[in-house]
Design an enzyme around this catalytic site. Structure first.
Site, PDB file in Angstrom:
ATOM      1  N   SER A 144       0.821  -1.213   0.000  1.00 44.31           N
ATOM      2  CA  SER A 144       0.000   0.000   0.000  1.00 44.31           C
ATOM      3  C   SER A 144       0.858   1.268   0.000  1.00 44.31           C
ATOM      4  O   SER A 144       1.995   1.274   0.465  1.00 44.31           O
ATOM      5  CB  SER A 144      -0.915   0.026   1.226  1.00 44.31           C
ATOM      6  OG  SER A 144      -1.675  -1.152   1.295  1.00 44.31           O
TER       7      SER A 144
HETATM    8  N1  SAH Z   1      -0.894  -4.264   3.927  1.00 47.57           N
HETATM    9  C1  SAH Z   1      -0.352  -4.903   2.750  1.00 47.57           C
HETATM   10  C2  SAH Z   1      -1.360  -4.821   1.639  1.00 47.57           C
HETATM   11  C3  SAH Z   1      -1.174  -5.878   0.653  1.00 47.57           C
HETATM   12  S1  SAH Z   1      -2.407  -5.905  -0.622  1.00 47.57           S
HETATM   13  C4  SAH Z   1       0.946  -4.231   2.336  1.00 47.57           C
HETATM   14  O1  SAH Z   1       1.026  -3.013   2.476  1.00 47.57           O
HETATM   15  O2  SAH Z   1       1.847  -4.906   1.858  1.00 47.57           O
HETATM   16  C5  SAH Z   1      -3.708  -6.800   0.147  1.00 47.57           C
HETATM   17  C6  SAH Z   1      -3.381  -8.184   0.618  1.00 47.57           C
HETATM   18  O3  SAH Z   1      -4.604  -8.766   1.071  1.00 47.57           O
HETATM   19  C7  SAH Z   1      -2.841  -9.108  -0.457  1.00 47.57           C
HETATM   20  O4  SAH Z   1      -1.648  -9.677  -0.035  1.00 47.57           O
HETATM   21  C8  SAH Z   1      -3.927 -10.159  -0.614  1.00 47.57           C
HETATM   22  O5  SAH Z   1      -3.447 -11.455  -0.926  1.00 47.57           O
HETATM   23  C9  SAH Z   1      -4.580 -10.136   0.756  1.00 47.57           C
HETATM   24  N2  SAH Z   1      -5.946 -10.654   0.796  1.00 47.57           N
HETATM   25  C10 SAH Z   1      -6.945 -10.462  -0.086  1.00 47.57           C
HETATM   26  N3  SAH Z   1      -8.062 -11.117   0.302  1.00 47.57           N
HETATM   27  C11 SAH Z   1      -7.750 -11.741   1.475  1.00 47.57           C
HETATM   28  C12 SAH Z   1      -8.478 -12.592   2.365  1.00 47.57           C
HETATM   29  N4  SAH Z   1      -9.739 -12.924   2.151  1.00 47.57           N
HETATM   30  N5  SAH Z   1      -7.837 -13.039   3.464  1.00 47.57           N
HETATM   31  C13 SAH Z   1      -6.538 -12.729   3.708  1.00 47.57           C
HETATM   32  N6  SAH Z   1      -5.801 -11.948   2.898  1.00 47.57           N
HETATM   33  C14 SAH Z   1      -6.409 -11.449   1.795  1.00 47.57           C
END
Ligand code: SAH
Length: 218
Positions: free
Chosen positions: A69
Site C-alpha cells: 500500500s
Molecule cells: N498491507 C499490505 C497490503 C497488501 S495488498 C501491504 O502493504 O503490503 C492486500 C493483501 O490482502 C494481499 O496480499 C492479498 O493477498 C490479501 N488478501 C486479499 N483477500 C484476502 C483474504 N480474504 N484473506 C486474507 N488476505 C487477503
C-alpha cells in the site's frame, strides 16, 4: 556513483525523512505515526529491483497481482487506529508485511491473516529481520477474521470487501474500531465503531485497494 552507493542513498534515513515530510504535508498529523514511518525500512518489503522506489508515496507491486500500500494510506489508517489506543489488533491482508511492521511498533499484539502463502512466507522473514516479536501470522481466508483469537480492540483491512463481513464486526470488542476500504470500482475508507450492539459507520475518503478475495493460494 556505484550501484551499491546509489542503493544506500535511496534507502537512507534522510530519504525516509523526506517521505515523512511529504506525509505531513498530505495531512498526517500524528507524530507517533510519522516517527514510526520514519523508522521502519520500507525498502526491505520490496524486491530488490523496486527497492529504490520504496520512499516514493506510491503503492508498488509485490507479486501475485498484489501491492504494497501507498505510505499515505498506511499512515492514515494507522493514525485512525491509534486514536482508539487499541492493544490487540487484527490485520487482514498481510501482503508484504509493511503495514504489519508499522502496527507492531505501536500496539501490543498484532494478528495478521494472508491468503497467499508465498507472500506470507516472505512477510514472515522480513518481520523476523525487524525483530517484530509481537506479531502472529496466519495463512487463511481472512474474510471470517480470526475467531479463536478475538475479540479485538482494532481490526484493519488492507484489501477491499464489497461490504464488511458481519463475522468480522462480531470480533470487535465493545468500543473497538474497524477500518476498511469498502467497494468495487469506487471504494471508500470506512471506520466502524462498536457500541454494544450498535455499529456506528463513518465514511472517510475515497481509496483504491486490491479486492478482498475468498479462498487461499498455497
Ligand atoms: N498491507 C499490505 C497490503 C497488501 S495488498 C501491504 O502493504 O503490503 C492486500 C493483501 O490482502 C494481499 O496480499 C492479498 O493477498 C490479501 N488478501 C486479499 N483477500 C484476502 C483474504 N480474504 N484473506 C486474507 N488476505 C487477503
Amino acid at each position: 556513483m556505484t550501484a551499491q552507493l546509489q542503493g544506500i542513498g535511496m534507502t537512507s534515513r534522510r530519504t525516509r525523512m523526506r517521505l515523512v515530510q511529504r506525509l505531513r504535508e498530505a495531512g498526517i498529523e500524528s507524530d507517533r505515526v510519522l516517527d514510526v514511518l520514519g523508522e521502519v525500512p520500507r525498502h526491505i518489503f520490496l524486491d530488490e529491483a523496486l527497492s529504490h522506489r520504496a520512499y516514493e508515496d506510491t503503492s508498488l507491486p509485490i507479486g501475485y497481482g498484489q501491492t504494497l500500500s501507498q505510505p499515505y494510506i498506511v499512515a492514515r489508517m494507522t493514525e485512525l487506529m491509534l486514536a482508539h489506543e487499541p492493544e490487540r489488533v487484527l490485520e487482514l491482508g498481510t501482503g508484504s508485511g509493511y503495514q504489519t511492521a508499522v502496527l507492531a511498533r505501536l500496539f501490543d499484539e498484532i494478528y495478521s491473516v494472508e491468503r497467499i502463502k508465498p507472500l506470507q512466507d516472505r512477510a514472515r522473514d522480513r518481520l523476523r529481520q525487524l525483530h517484530a516479536r509481537n506479531v502472529l501470522l496466519k495463512h487463511a481466508d481472512g474474510g471470517m477474521g480470526w475467531p479463536d483469537r478475538g475479540p479485538f480492540d482494532g481490526i484493519i483491512v488492507t484489501a477491499a470487501p464489497v461490504e464488511i463481513p458481519q463475522e468480522l464486526l462480531m470480533q470487535l470488542r465493545d468500543g473497538g474500531v474497524l477500518i476498511a476500504p469498502v467497494g468495487e470500482e469506487d471504494q471508500i475508507l470506512v471506520e466502524v465503531t462498536r457500541r454494544g450492539d450498535r455499529f456506528d459507520h463513518k465514511e472517510l475518503e475515497p481509496v483504491h485497494f486490491v479486492p478482498l478475495l475468498g479462498g487461499v493460494v498455497r
